[in-house]
Motif scaffolding. Structure first.
Motif, PDB file in Angstrom:
ATOM      1  N   GLN A   1       1.006  -1.664  -0.056  1.00 57.59           N
ATOM      2  CA  GLN A   1      -0.160   0.395   0.021  1.00 57.59           C
ATOM      3  C   GLN A   1       0.624   0.928   0.454  1.00 57.59           C
ATOM      4  O   GLN A   1       0.361   1.944  -0.448  1.00 57.59           O
TER       5      GLN A   1
ATOM      6  N   LYS B   1       1.278   2.174  -3.151  1.00 60.83           N
ATOM      7  CA  LYS B   1       0.825   1.437  -4.395  1.00 60.83           C
ATOM      8  C   LYS B   1       0.439   2.597  -6.046  1.00 60.83           C
ATOM      9  O   LYS B   1       0.185   1.963  -6.716  1.00 60.83           O
TER      10      LYS B   1
ATOM     11  N   LEU C   1      -5.045  -0.941  -4.135  1.00 61.30           N
ATOM     12  CA  LEU C   1      -4.590  -1.437  -4.678  1.00 61.30           C
ATOM     13  C   LEU C   1      -5.139  -2.030  -5.842  1.00 61.30           C
ATOM     14  O   LEU C   1      -6.171  -2.479  -6.045  1.00 61.30           O
TER      15      LEU C   1
END
Length: 503
Positions: A61, A64, A107
């Motif tokens: 993340q 991302k 994502l």
């Protein structure tokens, strides 16, 4: 459980190490094969107390903007309904769950690849389901010439026969619901197509276990072997790494066996000598550097060995695994001189069941569950005409957590009788005993008028992470409810009755 792992340090160091590969000036893109579980890695959480089960997706993340995800699933795992043990769901459902989870973390999901595709109804139905929900799918056939004929593999007949997966970002994460999903073949196929398009790209692997910089027979690494006993994985010293650097590193047999082939394939694709001298070189795993208490990690891993063996016994009874896999689990446990009784909840459950059977013949088929509470104390519960053992044990556990005496009723007898009549008289069930889910529903209903029941409901959260053991194989519904509560549950490989369907 005593903490032995620094989760924040791991995320920081691991993300930094991956970004170094992504930002390599000699490469336009990195294909990163993610082995193991990308999300909800409960195995890592159990053997590395303190590990965040979602650590890997959290570090993704952080990257991302640079990353997109390809999910691979082997067609054969769809047709055989292979199951993810931690959640009790099939691999095709796990793919759907992964997509939802990745979206939650914002994502980008590129596509789903069906590897070693076969034209079978179950596989085509799964593809149709994804396509009609807007998920791109690709079909990759078995690679012609694999694994020995490199000239055929790296040609239009081999990787060239696969459709190219259109990717745009510098980091492409290739993951799957489990081992053998075809992640490596997908990465190498993409390398072939990218180089044909004039792009320079690289491949790397993120495999959490075995931990390369721990000893070969460290309990963490042995626990990994137990987790993959059905795949016949064996940990070994990476001979390529030892020869190249004079340094011992641990890897597993499949990576070591395939490395010479992978190295030749990469060199054939790129036309250059491979950067990697060993399977360990291909990895980006830094988990071993975040262990803070080796003794705590060892103890937790020994518990995991016992857990895996008990699960293997039940899976063998159910016909899910062969005898070799069961024996492998037992040998790994014996190697570390660990016994089933070292799991604190096993003996109390068995002893109480034996006591009730010897006390009265009416209890000949009694089932008992024991739960270890956060303070280390053990509570038990037995089956009765009212409820199953799992339900009785959970009720007794939250009573103790509330400080309530055993003779205080949490559930309204009227509510229980009404549900039992519904089961037998209306739904025509064979048994009137209430399962754990039904008892928890009764508890929440009773909480509306019973203050003690309301307090007890709130204590259910304290059961997360507690160990439990049952003297008989649990029903699928009870097992799933216990998982949802967060309990780490095992069972003895015994069925309650001789019934094959109404069990």
């Amino acid at each position: 459980m005593k903490t032995g792992f620094d989760a924040s340090k791991y995320i920081e160091e691991q993300s930094k190490y991956i970004l170094e590969r992504v930002n390599d000036k000699n490469s336009e893109r990195l294909y990163l094969e993610f082995g193991g579980k990308l999300v909800h890695d409960k195995h890592a959480m159990r053997v590395l107390p303190g590990f965040d089960e979602n650590a890997k997706i959290k570090l993704l993340q952080k990257m991302k903007e640079k990353a997109e995800i390809i999910i691979c699933i082997f067609a054969g795992d769809i047709t055989t309904s292979k199951t993810r043990q931690d959640f009790g769901i099939t691999y095709d459902l796990e793919v759907l769950r992964l997509i939802d989870t990745f979206r939650k973390y914002d994502l980008a999901i590129n596509s789903v690849v069906i590897t070693r595709y076969e034209d079978q109804p179950a596989v085509n139905m799964f593809i149709n389901k994804l396509n009609r929900r807007g998920i791109k799918t690709y079909r990759h056939l078995f690679t012609k010439g694999y694994p020995t004929d490199v000239d055929t593999i790296v040609s239009d007949e081999g990787y060239g026969a696969n459709p190219y997966i259109e990717v745009t970002k510098p980091l492409v994460v290739v993951t799957g619901p489990g081992g053998g999903s075809g992640k490596l073949a997908t990465c190498l196929s993409q390398l072939y197509h990218d180089y044909r398009r004039g792009m320079k790209v690289r491949y790397a692997k993120f495999e959490t276990f075995p931990i390369w910089n721990l000893p070969l027979k460290h309990p963490v690494n042995v626990a990994y072997e137990a987790a993959t006993a059905d795949l016949k994985d064996v940990n070994m010293i990476d001979s390529f790494h030892l020869e190249a650097y004079g340094q011992k590193a641990v890897n597993y047999n499949r990576d070591l066996e395939v490395f010479p082939v992978v190295k030749r394939i990469i060199e054939k694709i790129t036309g250059e000598e491979a950067d990697y001298k060993s399977p360990t070189d291909m990895g980006v795993n830094r988990v071993g550097f975040s262990i803070t208490d080796d003794d705590a990690v060892r103890r937790a891993s020994e518990q995991e060995l016992i857990r895996r063996y008990l699960i293997a016994q039940c899976d063998y009874k159910k016909g899910k695994i062969d005898e070799d896999s069961l024996l492998r689990s037992k040998l790994l446990m014996d190697d570390l001189n660990v016994k089933v009784e070292d799991r604190a909840v096993v003996k109390p459950a068995r002893d109480y069941a034996e006591h009730k059977r010897s006390e009265d013949k009416r209890y000949e088929n009694v089932v008992v569950m024991a739960i270890e509470l956060p303070d280390g104390s053990i509570v038990t519960g037995r089956s009765s005409r009212r409820m199953v053992a799992a339900a009785a044990a959970v009720l007794n556990a939250i009573k103790k957590l509330c400080g309530l005496s055993d003779d205080i009723y949490l559930l309204s007898p009227m509510v229980l009788e009404t549900i039992q009549r519904l089961k037998t008289d209306i739904l025509q069930n064979e048994k009137s005993s209430l399962n754990l889910e039904e008892i928890l529903s009764s508890l929440t209903i009773s909480a509306a008028t019973n203050p003690s029941a309301q307090i007890a409901v709130e204590k259910l959260l304290m059961l997360k992470g507690c160990k439990a053991h049952c003297t008989a194989i649990l029903s699928d519904r009870d097992e799933q409810t216990l998982r949802d509560l967060g309990l780490d549950v095992t069972s003895d490989p015994e069925y309650l009755t001789n019934n094959l369907y109404f069990n």
